[in-house]
Design a protein around this motif. Structure first.
Motif, PDB file in Angstrom:
ATOM      1  N   THR A 164       2.993 -53.144   4.693  1.00 37.96           N
ATOM      2  CA  THR A 164       1.562 -52.938   4.512  1.00 37.96           C
ATOM      3  C   THR A 164       0.917 -52.799   5.897  1.00 37.96           C
ATOM      4  N   ASP A 165      -0.310 -52.304   5.926  1.00 39.35           N
ATOM      5  CA  ASP A 165      -1.091 -52.272   7.160  1.00 39.35           C
ATOM      6  C   ASP A 165      -1.807 -53.615   7.278  1.00 39.35           C
ATOM      7  N   SER A 166      -1.286 -54.517   8.103  1.00 37.15           N
ATOM      8  CA  SER A 166      -1.817 -55.880   8.170  1.00 37.15           C
ATOM      9  C   SER A 166      -3.281 -55.906   8.591  1.00 37.15           C
ATOM     10  N   LEU A 167      -3.660 -55.034   9.517  1.00 35.88           N
ATOM     11  CA  LEU A 167      -5.054 -54.982   9.950  1.00 35.88           C
ATOM     12  C   LEU A 167      -5.946 -54.487   8.821  1.00 35.88           C
ATOM     13  N   GLY A 168      -5.499 -53.459   8.128  1.00 36.44           N
ATOM     14  CA  GLY A 168      -6.258 -52.933   7.007  1.00 36.44           C
ATOM     15  C   GLY A 168      -6.458 -53.967   5.912  1.00 36.44           C
ATOM     16  N   VAL A 169      -5.430 -54.771   5.636  1.00 38.35           N
ATOM     17  CA  VAL A 169      -5.523 -55.822   4.615  1.00 38.35           C
ATOM     18  C   VAL A 169      -6.606 -56.823   4.977  1.00 38.35           C
ATOM     19  N   LEU A 170      -6.640 -57.234   6.252  1.00 37.85           N
ATOM     20  CA  LEU A 170      -7.619 -58.232   6.673  1.00 37.85           C
ATOM     21  C   LEU A 170      -9.031 -57.647   6.694  1.00 37.85           C
ATOM     22  N   LEU A 171      -9.162 -56.390   7.097  1.00 37.93           N
ATOM     23  CA  LEU A 171     -10.466 -55.735   7.089  1.00 37.93           C
ATOM     24  C   LEU A 171     -11.013 -55.622   5.660  1.00 37.93           C
ATOM     25  N   GLU A 172     -10.146 -55.292   4.730  1.00 40.32           N
ATOM     26  CA  GLU A 172     -10.566 -55.209   3.334  1.00 40.32           C
ATOM     27  C   GLU A 172     -10.981 -56.586   2.814  1.00 40.32           C
ATOM     28  N   ALA A 173     -10.284 -57.623   3.264  1.00 41.03           N
ATOM     29  CA  ALA A 173     -10.646 -58.980   2.849  1.00 41.03           C
ATOM     30  C   ALA A 173     -12.046 -59.347   3.341  1.00 41.03           C
ATOM     31  N   MET A 190     -20.593 -48.875  -0.419  1.00 40.15           N
ATOM     32  CA  MET A 190     -19.909 -48.717   0.878  1.00 40.15           C
ATOM     33  C   MET A 190     -20.690 -49.452   1.961  1.00 40.15           C
ATOM     34  N   ILE A 191     -19.983 -50.288   2.726  1.00 41.37           N
ATOM     35  CA  ILE A 191     -20.610 -51.059   3.799  1.00 41.37           C
ATOM     36  C   ILE A 191     -20.544 -50.244   5.090  1.00 41.37           C
ATOM     37  N   ASN A 192     -21.704 -50.013   5.710  1.00 38.99           N
ATOM     38  CA  ASN A 192     -21.770 -49.276   6.971  1.00 38.99           C
ATOM     39  C   ASN A 192     -21.621 -50.240   8.145  1.00 38.99           C
ATOM     40  N   ALA A 193     -20.708 -49.925   9.057  1.00 38.27           N
ATOM     41  CA  ALA A 193     -20.376 -50.846  10.146  1.00 38.27           C
ATOM     42  C   ALA A 193     -20.505 -50.175  11.503  1.00 38.27           C
ATOM     43  N   ALA A 194     -20.691 -51.021  12.511  1.00 34.30           N
ATOM     44  CA  ALA A 194     -20.627 -50.598  13.911  1.00 34.30           C
ATOM     45  C   ALA A 194     -19.502 -51.357  14.587  1.00 34.30           C
ATOM     46  N   VAL A 195     -18.794 -50.701  15.492  1.00 30.90           N
ATOM     47  CA  VAL A 195     -17.762 -51.368  16.285  1.00 30.90           C
ATOM     48  C   VAL A 195     -18.210 -51.363  17.743  1.00 30.90           C
ATOM     49  N   ILE A 196     -18.188 -52.534  18.355  1.00 33.29           N
ATOM     50  CA  ILE A 196     -18.582 -52.687  19.753  1.00 33.29           C
ATOM     51  C   ILE A 196     -17.300 -52.805  20.574  1.00 33.29           C
ATOM     52  N   GLY A 197     -17.031 -51.799  21.391  1.00 32.43           N
ATOM     53  CA  GLY A 197     -15.805 -51.774  22.180  1.00 32.43           C
ATOM     54  C   GLY A 197     -14.792 -50.834  21.563  1.00 32.43           C
ATOM     55  N   LEU A 198     -14.702 -49.610  22.065  1.00 29.00           N
ATOM     56  CA  LEU A 198     -13.772 -48.624  21.510  1.00 29.00           C
ATOM     57  C   LEU A 198     -12.588 -48.403  22.447  1.00 29.00           C
ATOM     58  N   GLY A 199     -11.991 -49.526  22.861  1.00 29.88           N
ATOM     59  CA  GLY A 199     -10.734 -49.445  23.604  1.00 29.88           C
ATOM     60  C   GLY A 199      -9.578 -49.288  22.638  1.00 29.88           C
ATOM     61  N   ARG A 200      -8.377 -49.653  23.082  1.00 32.69           N
ATOM     62  CA  ARG A 200      -7.191 -49.493  22.240  1.00 32.69           C
ATOM     63  C   ARG A 200      -7.359 -50.178  20.898  1.00 32.69           C
ATOM     64  N   TRP A 201      -7.806 -51.444  20.906  1.00 31.90           N
ATOM     65  CA  TRP A 201      -7.861 -52.177  19.649  1.00 31.90           C
ATOM     66  C   TRP A 201      -9.084 -51.788  18.826  1.00 31.90           C
ATOM     67  N   GLY A 202     -10.192 -51.484  19.463  1.00 32.53           N
ATOM     68  CA  GLY A 202     -11.351 -51.012  18.723  1.00 32.53           C
ATOM     69  C   GLY A 202     -11.023 -49.746  17.943  1.00 32.53           C
ATOM     70  N   LYS A 203     -10.269 -48.860  18.551  1.00 35.29           N
ATOM     71  CA  LYS A 203      -9.834 -47.643  17.858  1.00 35.29           C
ATOM     72  C   LYS A 203      -8.936 -47.988  16.677  1.00 35.29           C
ATOM     73  N   ASN A 204      -8.055 -48.983  16.854  1.00 31.60           N
ATOM     74  CA  ASN A 204      -7.174 -49.388  15.754  1.00 31.60           C
ATOM     75  C   ASN A 204      -7.975 -49.890  14.560  1.00 31.60           C
ATOM     76  N   ILE A 205      -9.052 -50.626  14.832  1.00 32.74           N
ATOM     77  CA  ILE A 205      -9.904 -51.134  13.755  1.00 32.74           C
ATOM     78  C   ILE A 205     -10.492 -49.971  12.963  1.00 32.74           C
ATOM     79  N   VAL A 206     -11.016 -48.979  13.668  1.00 29.18           N
ATOM     80  CA  VAL A 206     -11.583 -47.804  13.003  1.00 29.18           C
ATOM     81  C   VAL A 206     -10.513 -47.072  12.208  1.00 29.18           C
ATOM     82  N   GLU A 207      -9.369 -46.831  12.834  1.00 28.33           N
ATOM     83  CA  GLU A 207      -8.275 -46.093  12.194  1.00 28.33           C
ATOM     84  C   GLU A 207      -7.817 -46.747  10.896  1.00 28.33           C
ATOM     85  N   ALA A 208      -7.865 -48.096  10.855  1.00 27.48           N
ATOM     86  CA  ALA A 208      -7.335 -48.823   9.707  1.00 27.48           C
ATOM     87  C   ALA A 208      -8.121 -48.584   8.420  1.00 27.48           C
ATOM     88  N   VAL A 209      -9.406 -48.211   8.540  1.00 27.00           N
ATOM     89  CA  VAL A 209     -10.221 -48.067   7.324  1.00 27.00           C
ATOM     90  C   VAL A 209     -10.910 -46.722   7.170  1.00 27.00           C
TER      91      VAL A 209
END
Length: 311
Positions: free
Chosen positions: A273-282, A1-20
């Motif tokens: 599909t969840d397009s953001l989730g697909v790209l994050l997994e890639a 499992m890769i541990n990540a940090a997200v910089i910027g938890l606005g609308r889109w930062g939250k979407n990134i977290v939610e996707a995975v």
């Protein structure tokens, strides 16, 4: 499992977290950075994300193996360079930069450090866009002669001040937000852009901006393109390719209509599909295995070049 940090938890930062978060077997977020922590404290707690306010602190955390940037556009180059210098893979939300020269600096920093780099062009992962790319690449449609695209949405009506309303951060009306996704689709399908003629027609200043950005383009291949994005309009996605053997029109996320010369148009609805989730997994796969990220750095630079010319 890769541990990540997200910089910027606005609308889109939250979407990134939610996707995975809690869904991916490869990627999880353990840290988040926000300059307004009081606004996202509940979200961070619910997702099991440690919250802080300092970019440098999160990047230096030895537990953090990769960093995701959902920050103001003018900060991207410096932050990408800092993450790369720390030896960590970096994901950046689009636009990579506002000029090609800045984009080149960022990509050079990741290459020098030898770390994977990704850009958040998630609309490429719409099921209809993946299928369109396949039939363009395999020659089914023949040679592209012309391409049209429109991505409009009402998200801008929800932005009340802040950096997304600042023309220095988000120039060109809707081009920096929605329009860039269309531009990325154009480059992905038709290649580099050679010439641009663009206009913004504004009917009402922010907040609740009502403007249209429109551009006519010529590609290095000789093909032409028409792009438009309307802020404060209902959500709408359309990419239409006209080629020597037929045409293909992608609508919203899952609908693709293909018409071959001499035949009748056929429309199919693809599984969602969840397009953001697909790209994050890639990107996680790129980190783990070294498999190339779906968006090449050459294409990233081609998109920024066309964007800079458009602005």
């Amino acid at each position: 499992m890769i541990n990540a940090a997200v910089i910027g938890l606005g609308r889109w930062g939250k979407n990134i977290v939610e996707a995975v978060q809690g869904k991916s077997k490869r990627l999880r977020f353990i840290r988040g950075v926000s300059k307004e922590p009081e606004l996202v404290r509940d979200f961070a707690a619910a997702k099991g994300v440690e919250l802080s306010t300092e970019f440098e602190e999160a990047v230096a955390d030895p537990r953090v193996q990769t960093v995701f940037l959902a920050t103001p556009h003018s900060l991207h180059v410096g932050q990408i360079s800092a993450v790369a210098a720390a030896g960590k893979p970096v994901w950046c939300e689009k636009p990579l930069a506002l000029t090609r020269a800045e984009a080149e600096r960022a990509i050079e920093a990741t290459k020098k450090a030898g770390v994977p780099f990704a850009l958040g062009n998630n609309k490429r992962c719409f099921p209809c866009m993946r299928e369109m790319k396949r039939i363009v690449a395999d020659g089914t449609l023949g040679e592209i002669l012309h391409i049209e695209g429109n991505f409009s949405n009402e998200h801008s009506t929800r932005v009340k001040g802040g950096w997304r309303d600042d023309p220095r951060e988000s120039p060109g009306g809707g081009m920096t937000g929605a329009g860039l996704h269309v531009l990325d689709a154009f480059v992905n399908l038709a290649g580099p852009v050679a010439k641009v003629d663009a206009r913004v027609f504004a009917q009402k200043p922010p907040p609740d901006p009502r403007d249209v950005a429109a551009a006519m383009m010529q590609f290095e291949s000789g093909a032409t393109g028409l792009l438009a994005t309307v802020r404060a309009a209902p959500m709408f996605w359309r990419i239409h390719v006209f080629s020597t053997k037929g045409s293909a029109e992608a609508r919203e996320e899952t609908s693709l209509t293909v018409a071959m010369i001499g035949g009748q148009p056929e429309t199919k609805t693809l599984p969602p599909t969840d397009s953001l989730g697909v790209l994050l997994e890639a990107f996680a796969e790129t980190i783990e295995t070294g498999k190339p990220f779906p968006v090449s750095t050459t294409e990233m630079l081609d998109v920024v070049s066309a964007f800079e010319a458009t602005i």
